[in-house]
Write a protein that holds these residues in place. Structure first.
Motif, PDB file in Angstrom:
ATOM      1  N   ILE A 174       0.861  -1.180   0.000  1.00 43.89           N
ATOM      2  CA  ILE A 174       0.000   0.000   0.000  1.00 43.89           C
ATOM      3  C   ILE A 174       0.897   1.230   0.000  1.00 43.89           C
ATOM      4  N   ASP A 175       0.317   2.370  -0.346  1.00 44.88           N
ATOM      5  CA  ASP A 175       1.086   3.619  -0.296  1.00 44.88           C
ATOM      6  C   ASP A 175       1.291   4.027   1.156  1.00 44.88           C
ATOM      7  N   HIS A 176       2.363   4.776   1.388  1.00 48.85           N
ATOM      8  CA  HIS A 176       2.619   5.238   2.754  1.00 48.85           C
ATOM      9  C   HIS A 176       2.752   6.746   2.801  1.00 48.85           C
ATOM     10  N   PRO A 177       1.604   7.439   2.666  1.00 51.14           N
ATOM     11  CA  PRO A 177       1.665   8.904   2.680  1.00 51.14           C
ATOM     12  C   PRO A 177       2.138   9.460   4.029  1.00 51.14           C
ATOM     13  N   THR A 178       1.812   8.798   5.133  1.00 51.68           N
ATOM     14  CA  THR A 178       2.185   9.340   6.444  1.00 51.68           C
ATOM     15  C   THR A 178       3.340   8.587   7.092  1.00 51.68           C
ATOM     16  N   ASN A 179       3.605   7.375   6.614  1.00 53.57           N
ATOM     17  CA  ASN A 179       4.587   6.480   7.229  1.00 53.57           C
ATOM     18  C   ASN A 179       4.174   5.947   8.593  1.00 53.57           C
ATOM     19  N   PHE A 180       2.964   6.334   9.045  1.00 53.98           N
ATOM     20  CA  PHE A 180       2.365   5.607  10.167  1.00 53.98           C
ATOM     21  C   PHE A 180       1.580   4.471   9.510  1.00 53.98           C
ATOM     22  N   TYR A 181       2.091   3.246   9.630  1.00 50.44           N
ATOM     23  CA  TYR A 181       1.511   2.184   8.802  1.00 50.44           C
ATOM     24  C   TYR A 181       0.056   1.895   9.139  1.00 50.44           C
ATOM     25  N   VAL A 182      -0.322   2.038  10.417  1.00 48.43           N
ATOM     26  CA  VAL A 182      -1.710   1.804  10.805  1.00 48.43           C
ATOM     27  C   VAL A 182      -2.601   2.847  10.128  1.00 48.43           C
ATOM     28  N   LEU A 183      -2.156   4.079  10.212  1.00 49.28           N
ATOM     29  CA  LEU A 183      -2.898   5.180   9.601  1.00 49.28           C
ATOM     30  C   LEU A 183      -2.955   5.009   8.074  1.00 49.28           C
TER      31      LEU A 183
END
Lengths: 335, 551
Positions: A174-183
């Motif tokens: 998945i993409d990681h726009p925030t790098n908080f993986y849960v978010l």
């Protein structure tokens, strides 16, 4: 209140300046030079000299410091010698990993520790109290490193219930726009990725949260014991209030004050614990990154990383002070 | 713990899907992320491992050996003076971006490397170009030697002629290095492979183009798919590959810095293989039916350095006493889990130039004491012996144990050893290399490529403080090595290296004691992986056998 916050924020400037000098000179006082660390076994005196020169390591330290601060005030923390990536870019990827881990550990510690402490105090001297005392003593005294290994061995390797490494399984994309993986998983509306990210957090959070859990449980217990002998509690009881309501309104809320402070103070503990937890579970966070940078003498990473962590620390402490005032109307912060 | 149990039921559902591999995808655990996916700019093994799957070189090595075989060049011929090399290229090869592979592309790559300027000339960036070709079109540092490379001409579509400035026997073999993989000229240009900024403070070169991070474009059996830093790097099969296509559809590299964590990830099936297995883990893996150990042929040497700048080590009799006083057999038998053999030369046996016969020094304490007395010394002779801490190397899994055994046998042999140690990198390596690590110290070397020059040439061809600068290197040995490097006749060259090895064994600059076979671990159902002495290992032939889908 606003003046208080502003004043504290202004204080950041001298604190960081002092810290940057300390860190800068401390790192350069470490034995061994980064050129050699970088080149390792392949190094010859000639190539080391060449690298030292190119990296400016042969200049006087104060000149190096001024060059560094020029970059920092422009928001540039330099480039990692080892990965050749900007330090700020690395932080943007690694800091969320550590925060996510620390938050999960704190949630585990608070949501288990507070009820445990409360129950222990309510049944003072009973089985729950003694059991929680023993439990928290164990919790405090087991080294995080050991606990992490044991948890991993039992629940991941032997029982196969949890993953052992990283933040997500390799087949998840998945993409990681925030790098908080849960978010990120929530943003991507991907329940499988969300579940996967949560599963990767369980064991590290328990390992990292064990000491705060024990401390929070003990503080809650002591605080509840104090509060429940207060006059206003006796008055409330005498008025004939239901004991459920007394517990919640009069005891619990007042007993939470010292607990909130403790939670703030745990922030530092969490970061040092994160180094070990991240290592055992191969989580690419701040802790393991800084630890590796010391070994590799990666100066820019150490300088930038430590400065960044210091800012976070000061801000967290400020937040705790402010929240303290919010929780307890008696505490008035004065400008 | 309570919470963990609470999750149990839910977690069981996921557990089945928690592995990283099915019949088409293999996940390999690495020690760290690559630096950048451009062979010309890196020298670390983790970068080269990944680059090797996507790029090809003019010549290759036969799987599992150091024998040179055709790769992108189907044949080659050298002129009589050894200065002009004509390569006939494979027909019908295209780069991953669809561009044709031809002689012009080959020359574009060589000229790119040769014309590196600024920070790209830093030896931490283009280390292997410097090792093999020494210098650049315009050397910016006076310590660099003139370049061995002269020019490359595209004679026709499939004929590339490379000229070098003096005969070099190492040239052809060095072309098999992953660093000299041929990349698409269009991709190199479009994605600005050489663009970068230099950190004002620390001077680190930071690539700013996207070539090495998002667009590496070669001709190999796998092509780049995606790279989530610190998390995973994904390659996919190149369906247009000119040779035999890869069996795996997807190949994932996951960085797991901790060794114990790598082993556990293999046990749970999160990865299907990893490199550099710790010796103490080998037994665990061999005992597990679902796992297997693969041996990489020995390509290293562990040795005791003798520093001749520290008296009385300048005396040959004393060095002989040291050689007779080291119980090498006991160390190899006891601390290498059956994966080591006693070394007598500074290169592993499978490298050309290994001598049939050199002077060997059996463990003989009485002889040692006698030699020391003969040298006019009073026993015991006090010496300082250094070993590194916080390190495990294939040639010394646990340096302290090697040290203790050696110290005990030396104490038997008329010496009195004082133990000294320091953390490996940079402290210990620094001392070792600048010659301040006592009379004796433990060190070793793993070869980069299959050539004697990479072993004895590295150690003895130039003056190095580690051996003590006064007497060594011995002129005779240096001359032999210089002549050998220039000799293009393979038989004559081999003879020169053999002679050098015999002279070195008589001179005793140090005492080689072990060659080891490093181990890799895989799930038992993984086949087709051929360990190579120089760690050039193709994943293209790897596949899962029957049952590969049950993880």
């Amino acid at each position: 209140m606003l003046r208080f916050v502003v004043r504290r924020l202004l204080l950041l400037v001298p604190i960081l300046l002092g810290l940057s000098i300390l860190v800068f000179f401390w790192i350069r006082a470490l034995p061994g030079d980064p050129a050699r660390a970088l080149l390792g076994e392949r190094a010859t005196e000639q190539t080391i000299e060449q690298v030292r020169e190119q990296y400016g390591l042969d200049r006087p330290v104060h000149i190096q410091y001024i060059a560094y601060m020029r970059l920092v005030v422009r928001g540039n923390l330099g480039t990692s010698i080892k990965s050749r990536r900007p330090v700020t870019e690395e932080i943007s990827r690694r800091f969320p990993a550590t925060i996510e881990l620390a938050a999960a550990a704190m949630i585990f510690a608070v949501f288990l520790g507070v009820p445990l402490g409360f129950a222990a105090a309510k049944r003072y001297g009973g089985v729950v109290d003694n059991a929680s005392l023993v439990g928290s003593l164990i919790g405090i005294s087991i080294p995080i490193f050991f606990l992490a290994l044991i948890l991993k061995w039992i629940f991941a390797v032997k029982l196969g219930l949890f993953p052992t490494i990283g933040r997500q399984s390799s087949q998840i994309s998945i993409d990681h726009p925030t790098n908080f993986y849960v978010l990120d998983a929530i943003i991507a509306l991907d329940p499988v990725a969300l579940w996967d990210a949560l599963m990767h957090l369980v064991l590290p959070a328990i390992a990292l949260g064990s000491i705060p859990l024990a401390i929070i449980a003990r503080i809650t217990r002591a605080s509840v014991l104090d509060v429940q002998n207060e006059d206003y509690v006796r008055t409330a009881r005498a008025k004939g209030l239901e004991s459920r309501i007394v517990d919640r309104r009069h005891i619990f809320r007042n007993a939470m004050l010292p607990v909130v402070t403790i939670i703030g103070l745990q922030a530092g503990l969490l970061l040092s614990g994160a180094i070990l937890t991240e290592k055992v579970f191969a989580i690419p966070g701040m802790g393991s990154w800084l630890a590796d940078a010391i070994v590799a003498r990666d100066y820019p990473v150490l300088q930038g990383g430590i400065l960044f962590v210091a800012v976070v620390f000061v801000l967290v402490n400020l937040l705790v002070d402010v929240s303290y005032a919010l929780v307890d109307p008696r505490v008035r912060v004065s400008g | 713990m309570v919470a963990a149990l609470g999750f149990t039921a839910l977690a069981a559902a996921l557990a089945a899907g928690c592995g990283g591999g099915d019949g088409d995808t293999l996940t390999f655990g690495t020690a760290s992320d690559p630096v950048v996916l451009d062979g010309a700019l890196v020298s670390d093994g983790e970068s080269l491992r990944v680059i090797d799957q996507m790029f090809e070189t003019l010549v290759g090595l036969e799987a599992g050996t150091t024998k040179i075989v055709p790769e992108l060049a189907e044949s080659w011929v050298a002129s009589d003076d050894g200065l002009e090399w004509t390569f006939t290229l494979q027909d019908g090869v295209t780069f991953h971006d669809g561009e044709p592979f031809n002689a012009e592309a080959v020359c574009f790559n060589f000229d790119r490397w040769y014309n590196f300027s600024g920070p790209l000339q830093n030896s931490s960036v283009s280390y292997y170009w410097q090792t093999v070709f020494r210098g650049y079109a315009e050397n910016e540092d006076e310590t660099l030697d003139p370049s061995l490379y002269e020019s490359c001409t595209a004679q026709d579509e499939l004929t590339a002629v490379i000229r070098i400035t003096e005969p070099s026997s190492a040239f052809l073999g060095a072309l098999a290095l992953v660093n000299f993989g041929i990349a698409s000229p269009k991709a190199l240009t479009d994605y600005e492979a050489d663009a970068g900024t230099v950190d004002e403070e620390a001077g680190v070169f930071q690539p700013t183009g996207t070539y090495g991070t998002e667009q590496p474009t070669g001709t190999g059996p796998f092509k780049f798919d995606s790279w989530e830093r610190n998390d995973k790097l994904t390659l996919v099969r190149n369906d247009d590959y000119w040779g035999e296509k890869a069996k795996l559809g997807t190949l994932i590299f996951r960085p797991i810095p901790d060794n114990a964590a790598r082993l556990q990830a293999l046990q749970t099936g999160e990865i299907q293989g990893y490199d550099l297995v710790e010796p103490q883990d080998i037994e665990t893996i061999e005992a597990d039916d679902s796992l297997q150990i693969l041996d990489r042929p020995a390509f290293n040497v562990g040795y005791v350095t003798i520093n001749q700048a520290q008296p009385p080590m300048d005396n040959l009799l004393v060095r002989q006493a040291v050689a007779h006083g080291l119980d090498r057999q006991a160390v190899v038998d006891n601390f290498y889990a059956g994966r080591g053999e006693v070394a007598h030369q500074f290169m592993p046996p499978l490298v050309e130039g290994y001598a049939d016969q050199v002077t060997e020094y059996e463990y003989d304490p009485a002889r040692s004491r006698q030699l020391l007395q003969q040298a006019g010394l009073t026993l015991p002779v006090a010496i300082e012996f250094w070993y590194p801490t916080e390190v495990s190397r294939p040639y010394m899994p646990d340096p302290r144990r090697n040290f203790e055994a050696f110290a005990a046998s030396l104490n038997e042999s008329g010496f009195r050893v004082t133990a000294r140690n320091a953390p490996w990198n940079p402290d210990y390596l620094g001392r070792q290399q600048n010659g301040t690590a006592g009379h004796l110290n433990l060190i070793g070397w793993t070869g980069d490529y299959g050539d004697p020059d990479n072993f004895v040439g590295t150690f003895f061809q130039s003056q190095q403080p580690a051996w003590g600068t006064n007497e060594f290197p011995n002129r005779e040995i240096m001359d032999l090595l210089n002549r050998a490097e220039r000799e293009t006749d393979i038989a004559a060259r081999t003879a020169l290296y053999q002679e050098a090895n015999q002279k070195i064994a008589d001179w005793i600059p140090g005492v080689p004691y072990v060659h080891t076979s490093p181990a890799l671990a895989f799930q038992a159902n993984v086949t087709g992986y051929t360990p190579s002495p120089v760690s050039l290992e193709e994943f293209a032939s790897v596949e899962f056998t029957e049952g590969g889908e049950e993880e």
